[in-house]
Design a protein around this motif. Sequence first.
Motif, mmCIF file in Angstrom:
data_model
loop_
_atom_site.group_PDB
_atom_site.id
_atom_site.type_symbol
_atom_site.label_atom_id
_atom_site.label_comp_id
_atom_site.label_asym_id
_atom_site.label_seq_id
_atom_site.Cartn_x
_atom_site.Cartn_y
_atom_site.Cartn_z
ATOM 1 N N LEU A 146 0.726 -1.022 0.017
ATOM 2 C CA LEU A 146 -0.117 -0.058 -0.026
ATOM 3 C C LEU A 146 0.750 1.339 -0.053
ATOM 4 O O LEU A 146 1.561 1.330 0.998
ATOM 5 N N GLY A 147 1.046 1.872 -1.086
ATOM 6 C CA GLY A 147 1.645 3.110 -1.161
ATOM 7 C C GLY A 147 1.071 4.425 -0.883
ATOM 8 O O GLY A 147 -0.212 4.541 -1.387
ATOM 9 N N CYS A 148 1.758 5.366 -0.342
ATOM 10 C CA CYS A 148 1.257 6.626 -0.146
ATOM 11 C C CYS A 148 1.944 7.800 -0.824
ATOM 12 O O CYS A 148 3.199 7.864 -0.271
ATOM 13 N N TYR A 149 1.675 8.485 -1.770
ATOM 14 C CA TYR A 149 2.651 9.471 -2.368
ATOM 15 C C TYR A 149 2.111 10.901 -2.133
ATOM 16 O O TYR A 149 0.791 11.172 -2.291
ATOM 17 N N ILE A 150 2.974 11.819 -1.482
ATOM 18 C CA ILE A 150 2.512 12.862 -0.820
ATOM 19 C C ILE A 150 3.458 14.045 -1.263
ATOM 20 O O ILE A 150 4.554 13.780 -1.564
ATOM 21 N N ILE A 151 2.783 15.090 -1.668
ATOM 22 C CA ILE A 151 3.664 16.338 -2.287
ATOM 23 C C ILE A 151 3.240 17.361 -1.294
ATOM 24 O O ILE A 151 2.150 17.742 -1.081
ATOM 25 N N SER A 152 4.188 18.131 -0.744
ATOM 26 C CA SER A 152 4.107 19.189 0.062
ATOM 27 C C SER A 152 4.586 20.501 -0.718
ATOM 28 O O SER A 152 5.508 20.400 -1.299
ATOM 29 N N ASP A 153 3.848 21.524 -0.607
ATOM 30 C CA ASP A 153 4.370 22.844 -1.181
ATOM 31 C C ASP A 153 4.373 23.734 -0.183
ATOM 32 O O ASP A 153 4.034 25.014 -0.367
ATOM 33 N N SER A 154 4.839 23.627 1.140
ATOM 34 C CA SER A 154 5.243 24.418 2.199
ATOM 35 C C SER A 154 3.805 25.084 2.748
ATOM 36 O O SER A 154 3.792 26.068 3.536
ATOM 37 N N LYS A 155 2.779 24.239 2.405
ATOM 38 C CA LYS A 155 1.669 24.710 3.129
ATOM 39 C C LYS A 155 1.071 23.707 4.149
ATOM 40 O O LYS A 155 1.545 22.638 4.112
ATOM 41 N N PRO A 156 0.097 23.882 5.087
ATOM 42 C CA PRO A 156 -0.322 22.968 6.067
ATOM 43 C C PRO A 156 -1.037 22.154 5.422
ATOM 44 O O PRO A 156 -1.191 20.888 5.996
ATOM 45 N N GLU A 157 -1.765 22.222 3.923
ATOM 46 C CA GLU A 157 -2.465 21.274 3.365
ATOM 47 C C GLU A 157 -1.431 20.535 2.235
ATOM 48 O O GLU A 157 -0.845 21.037 1.554
ATOM 49 N N PRO A 158 -1.595 19.160 2.014
ATOM 50 C CA PRO A 158 -0.736 18.673 1.074
ATOM 51 C C PRO A 158 -1.189 19.131 -0.413
ATOM 52 O O PRO A 158 -2.333 19.250 -0.408
ATOM 53 N N TYR A 159 -0.365 19.144 -1.187
ATOM 54 C CA TYR A 159 -0.640 19.486 -2.538
ATOM 55 C C TYR A 159 -1.223 18.286 -3.331
ATOM 56 O O TYR A 159 -2.164 18.488 -3.951
ATOM 57 N N ARG A 160 -0.900 17.369 -3.047
ATOM 58 C CA ARG A 160 -1.499 16.098 -3.630
ATOM 59 C C ARG A 160 -1.259 14.939 -2.843
ATOM 60 O O ARG A 160 -0.191 14.673 -2.193
ATOM 61 N N VAL A 161 -2.312 14.069 -2.463
ATOM 62 C CA VAL A 161 -1.950 12.725 -1.855
ATOM 63 C C VAL A 161 -2.494 11.864 -2.723
ATOM 64 O O VAL A 161 -3.885 11.779 -3.474
ATOM 65 N N LYS A 162 -1.731 10.884 -3.255
ATOM 66 C CA LYS A 162 -2.076 9.525 -4.094
ATOM 67 C C LYS A 162 -1.913 8.259 -2.992
ATOM 68 O O LYS A 162 -0.904 8.206 -2.567
ATOM 69 N N MET A 163 -3.208 7.465 -3.241
ATOM 70 C CA MET A 163 -2.862 6.144 -2.622
ATOM 71 C C MET A 163 -2.970 5.283 -3.494
ATOM 72 O O MET A 163 -3.945 5.051 -4.440
ATOM 73 N N SER A 164 -1.887 4.362 -3.542
ATOM 74 C CA SER A 164 -1.910 3.377 -4.652
ATOM 75 C C SER A 164 -2.060 2.090 -3.772
ATOM 76 O O SER A 164 -1.270 1.718 -2.834
ATOM 77 N N VAL A 165 -3.406 1.627 -3.935
ATOM 78 C CA VAL A 165 -3.971 0.638 -2.975
ATOM 79 C C VAL A 165 -3.752 -0.732 -3.655
ATOM 80 O O VAL A 165 -3.891 -0.809 -4.919
ATOM 81 N N GLY A 166 -3.636 -1.922 -2.530
ATOM 82 C CA GLY A 166 -3.401 -3.158 -3.354
ATOM 83 C C GLY A 166 -4.708 -3.776 -4.032
ATOM 84 O O GLY A 166 -4.527 -4.233 -5.259
ATOM 85 N N SER A 167 -5.863 -3.327 -3.654
ATOM 86 C CA SER A 167 -6.919 -3.748 -4.367
ATOM 87 C C SER A 167 -7.220 -3.242 -5.767
ATOM 88 O O SER A 167 -7.424 -3.942 -6.805
ATOM 89 N N PHE A 168 -6.531 -1.974 -6.003
ATOM 90 C CA PHE A 168 -6.590 -1.338 -7.361
ATOM 91 C C PHE A 168 -5.637 -2.096 -8.160
ATOM 92 O O PHE A 168 -5.914 -2.193 -9.507
ATOM 93 N N ARG A 169 -4.464 -2.371 -7.456
ATOM 94 C CA ARG A 169 -3.485 -3.013 -8.240
ATOM 95 C C ARG A 169 -3.753 -4.545 -8.843
ATOM 96 O O ARG A 169 -3.371 -4.943 -9.909
#
Lengths: 377, 180
Positions: A321-344
């Motif tokens: 189960l992977g999680c890809y997080i991009i931060s752009d120096s703000k309190p909120e993440p710019y992008r969160v992507k969950m790469s989940v086993g079921s989808f794969r």
Amino acid sequence: MTTQLPPGLEIEKLDERIMTLNVGPQHPGSGHMRLIVKVDGDYIVSCDPDPGYVHRGEEKMAEYRNYITNIPHLERPVIHDSCNILYPYCLGVEEILGLEVPERAKYLRVIASELNRCVYTQYWLAIYGIFLGHSTMFMWPAGDRELLIDALEKMTGARVTHAYFVPGGIRNDVPANFEDMLLRRVDYFEKRIKEYAAIFYDNPILISRTRDAGILSREDAIRLGTTGSTLRASGVDFDVRTKEPYDVYEELDVKVNTLKAGDSYARSKIPWLDMLDSCNIIRQAVQKMPKSGSVRVKLKPNPKGGNTEVYKRVESGRGSLGCYIISDSKPEPYRVKMSVGSFRNLICIPYLLKGEKLGNMPAVYWSLNYWPVEADR
Amino acid sequence: MSTEETKPVVKAEAKELPAFEKSIADTLEKKFGSKTTIEFVKPTRIRVKVSKENVLEVAKFIRDELHFDHAESVSGVDYPSQKEIEVVYHLGSYTDPELAKQVLTLATRAPREENPNPGNDSTRLPSLREIFYSVEFHERECFEMLGVFFEGHPDNRRLLLPEDWADLPPLRRDFKIKGR
């Protein structure tokens, strides 16, 4: 804005012999998804999975909330396995914010995620049992999982939606005498699940229904990028807990179960073997855990990191189960992507069902350890 | 007793890059030169940026020579200020035990349209499905969520969204959730 249909949505003409069946989304044999199955007599000619009935836009919602308020909604795709689905997110946020997790919290995280793996697998096993017409196999796991749910409730305060992991540790420490209670339950649980072999896994009816149904070769398992029990049932020795150990898995003895057959029987057996192994991991973790100490680091309100990105993965009940997080120096993440086993593992459904008998469909479909809600996110 | 204070030894920050990851990055750089940009090399993670014209060639090299054999995740990221949409492939390996803990990040960018018309505008990228079969459903998700059309993908259809969705692709930054 567009109202034009994207390419590939045209209506196709079918042969006289071929009949199209819609399995789901209300059909109990498919979960919350639709399988568009084309059959020639009793044989499946092609199968087109149509997920999305429980798509909740978790990734979009994550862009509007800060790192802490994202916790409760990100665990919703798999509430039975809520610790494992939050695990990579927390590991990622810890790297972004530069947090060091206390030692005791690391062990408690491992205990919680192994308990959750068992709770999830029991739920899945109950469904697998009932769809193969084995109603005792529905009752037993559904009852036995209550043991561990109770333990998790004492640990986290909630039965299934724990929201227990937070960046920097866990939400609260366990109550006094928790270890003794947990070990008693785990011992009894292990004794119980060993009894499943006699009633289910050695049952000639189950074997005749699942053996040689939907064989996935080792090469194809790799090519299709499958993960978790589906991959390990095809003989590939890959488990994130041993290959890229996170938190304290390096110090624990984790056994990776593999089988060579690659059929539905092997795929249904691997999660059960994993549960037996989870009991061992919990015992080791309880033994090695520091008996006291802090369990979380204090965070500032609205914490934020720099311009960076992380990709973290853990082994959940359904695979990596992977999680890809991009931060752009703000309190909120710019992008969160969950790469989940079921989808794969979704890609296996059209691949394995092609040429299979329609009667084998539940045996193959549920053996993939596929959780529709998680795949849709 | 000496009155001199012992001064703490200031350790130099470890600036050395992890050797194994560095060797992979060097192989890529040697082969493709200015066609690829190595954006970072961290323990177990390498990020490579490549233009969309060269992505097929680089991906083929990564599969055949570097032995990464499957895609773990394909994420689309919208950058409205740069008028680009980035597609990020996280590649892993099952066959090579040395690479088991490595994740290679391959990023490529497509132009972004102000008024998107998914499938019929210039937001296009070559599909990696011929090279990594496992991207099939991930690329379909990326197409509907960001409007990136993958040329050469056999099945560019909607996956998770409703069939009659007629708004912007929802993971673009200019699509706002109502009420937030």
